[in-house]
Design an enzyme around this catalytic site. Sequence first.
Site, PDB file in Angstrom:
ATOM      1  N   ASP A 140     -25.922 -34.390  25.819  1.00  0.00           N
ATOM      2  CA  ASP A 140     -25.391 -35.597  26.465  1.00  0.00           C
ATOM      3  C   ASP A 140     -26.173 -36.812  25.985  1.00  0.00           C
ATOM      4  OD1 ASP A 140     -24.567 -37.580  28.222  1.00  0.00           O
ATOM      5  OD2 ASP A 140     -25.669 -36.746  29.942  1.00  0.00           O
ATOM      6  N   ASP A 148     -24.480 -39.490  31.047  1.00  0.00           N
ATOM      7  CA  ASP A 148     -23.534 -39.430  32.178  1.00  0.00           C
ATOM      8  C   ASP A 148     -23.399 -38.014  32.743  1.00  0.00           C
ATOM      9  OD1 ASP A 148     -22.092 -38.129  30.239  1.00  0.00           O
ATOM     10  OD2 ASP A 148     -20.314 -39.422  30.364  1.00  0.00           O
ATOM     11  N   ASP A 202     -21.339 -34.969  24.781  1.00  0.00           N
ATOM     12  CA  ASP A 202     -20.459 -35.907  24.084  1.00  0.00           C
ATOM     13  C   ASP A 202     -20.596 -35.754  22.569  1.00  0.00           C
ATOM     14  OD1 ASP A 202     -22.971 -37.224  23.737  1.00  0.00           O
ATOM     15  OD2 ASP A 202     -22.652 -38.272  25.640  1.00  0.00           O
ATOM     16  N   ASP A 210      -5.609 -21.971  21.275  1.00  0.00           N
ATOM     17  CA  ASP A 210      -5.735 -21.545  22.664  1.00  0.00           C
ATOM     18  C   ASP A 210      -4.511 -20.733  23.091  1.00  0.00           C
ATOM     19  OD1 ASP A 210      -7.243 -21.844  25.209  1.00  0.00           O
ATOM     20  OD2 ASP A 210      -5.409 -22.853  25.878  1.00  0.00           O
ATOM     21  N   GLU A 244      -6.972 -17.227  19.613  1.00  0.00           N
ATOM     22  CA  GLU A 244      -7.402 -16.604  20.864  1.00  0.00           C
ATOM     23  C   GLU A 244      -6.187 -15.847  21.378  1.00  0.00           C
ATOM     24  OE1 GLU A 244      -8.608 -17.324  25.485  1.00  0.00           O
ATOM     25  OE2 GLU A 244      -6.947 -18.342  24.521  1.00  0.00           O
TER      26      GLU A 244
HETATM   27  C1  NOJ Z   1      -8.295 -20.125  27.134  1.00  0.00           C
HETATM   28  C2  NOJ Z   1      -9.455 -21.059  27.168  1.00  0.00           C
HETATM   29  O1  NOJ Z   1     -10.503 -20.519  26.413  1.00  0.00           O
HETATM   30  C3  NOJ Z   1      -9.804 -21.230  28.620  1.00  0.00           C
HETATM   31  O2  NOJ Z   1     -11.033 -21.875  28.798  1.00  0.00           O
HETATM   32  C4  NOJ Z   1      -8.677 -21.965  29.290  1.00  0.00           C
HETATM   33  O3  NOJ Z   1      -8.943 -22.046  30.664  1.00  0.00           O
HETATM   34  C5  NOJ Z   1      -7.347 -21.249  29.090  1.00  0.00           C
HETATM   35  N1  NOJ Z   1      -7.167 -20.776  27.754  1.00  0.00           N
HETATM   36  C6  NOJ Z   1      -6.191 -22.156  29.410  1.00  0.00           C
HETATM   37  O4  NOJ Z   1      -6.090 -23.175  28.443  1.00  0.00           O
END
Ligand code: NOJ
Length: 593
Positions: free
Chosen positions: A50, A54, A58, A236, A297
């Site tokens: 940080d 704050d 960042d 994601d 993922e």
């Molecule tokens: C997987 C992400 O790694 C996680 O942190 C997130 O909450 C969910 N997908 C939803 O986007």
Amino acid sequence: MSVPASAARPGSTSGSASAPTSGPTSGPSAGAPWWRSAVTYQIYIRSFADADGDGLGDVAGIRSRLPHLDELGVDAIWINPWYPSPQADGGYDVADYRDIDATFGTREEAEALIADAHARGIRVLLDIVPNHTSDEHPWFVEALAAGPGSPERERYIFRSGAGPDGARPPNDWTSAFGGPAWRRVTEPDGAPGEWYLHLFDAKQPDLNWDNPVVQAEFESILRFWFDRGVDGFRIDVAHGLIKDPALPDLGQDGRHPMETVGGQGHPHWDRPGVHEIYRAWRKVADSYDPPRVFVAEAWVTSAERLAAYVRPDELHTAFDFDFVRAAWNAPALRATVTSSLAAHDSVGAPVMWVLSNHDIARHVTRLGRPSATRSDDPLHGHDAEDADPVLGRRRARAALLLELALPGGVYLYQGEELGLEEVEDLADEFRQDPVFLRTGGDHRGRDGCRVPLPWTSSGPSLGFGTAPGWLPQPAGWGGPLGLSVQVEAGDPSSMLAFYTRALRLRHELSDRGVLGAGDASSLTWSVADGPLADAVVAFTRPGGFACVVNTGGEPVRLADAVPAGFEAARVLLASDELAGDQLPSDTAVWLSV
Ligand code: NOJ
């Protein structure tokens, strides 16, 4: 702006400056692209560093700490979402995919960070969130205003409710964070109206990927960041984008929704339609020079189903969560590695080994539960068994040598290089994870692995910033445990020193074509069915290298555990001190002949 495919790490101060990140220069995988063998370091931006005091990390904080990553010897970084966001789910609720949240910095700073990282030979991956936007994204705001039947609503998944007055959700799906996956909206005329789907938080409405407008928008977002030099994206919920249009009931019988991650015929996880999306994305990535890369993922039910995401015309890589979930015992580890390599080999993709991330209880804690079995819930860190962090750190060191010796790439999660444990005793008042909030505290959620990094041994947030961080750090990190970059950098026996040594050595060995990129044919198991098979994981790789891990509760004679021909081998690195001719319990060695 981007790093040439064959770039070395010119600015590296780590002693491995001459090690190219483009893969081995000799051996079977000579000239392999960098991503087939890279060690990538995950930066959870809120908790990394940080710079403006704050309490939240960042971009400037990341820039100021690049020397740490360079010294550690990583090849790439993956930065969790940094886009403008109400932060209902740590930034996975994106309100604008083409900018930076003001609390994290500016786009100019982000571009400067990309340039800084590249100058050190470190590649930069961002995080793209295509399954859902924030409910504060202009598209969703427009959808609410436009009303039923509008093209604006067609970008999301709106439906009428069930029952005569539509007062019940359209089906029985539940949010991965707990509670129903539907929320009813109030229509512009003030009447109770349609429902929208949110597989995660209610502030994360799911997009409709059957709509070409959505598809085009995300390809444009990819290009936007690729044009700014970004080397790739972590995707994601890559397995969640396509839903069965009939929206059939699931009949979950009260099981946690994450237990039903896919399988043939699931109405919203791992449906065949997702693959078409990634074929189109691959074309976008391949249109750049050097080509950009993806890591998925994808929580799916088998190594084979994961491999479908990394077919040659789809994504390059995907996290190997089977490795995360494997029990700490030799047969389980061998079985996982074997099945992951076989599945990935069938499509010519490298495995991406991973032990921790921002959604999973830190592996020092998981491995510190005496039995460290699959019953441990890696997602939310629940387990009846107390963890012993000393045991966990010992196993974590051994696990690092194991994963770094396997063919493929490795993802590290910030703080594991310091040996941080899951902070299990965070007071409820600090917890922000929607998993905690939506389950009424039934699931403690993921905040315990997101505690700000300790850089120094004192200060209001142990050097994370000049003020207390958004989550408090355990007193022990700055005190007797000595868990901080500052303390560990000066201690040759620290976890940080060990990680640095291991990464440096892996670079050298990768450069010689011994470690890094490779497939199942570049790994030969030994002791897999002898008397030590239940305790010892041992394998060789071409070039006179062996890795031997004793996962058992008793020391074993090293001479009995090593592969044939390695009886007189030189120890390159050990995860803990060897005891004479014994390989102690929960210890790994790298050997060379
Ligand atoms: C997987 C992400 O790694 C996680 O942190 C997130 O909450 C969910 N997908 C939803 O986007």
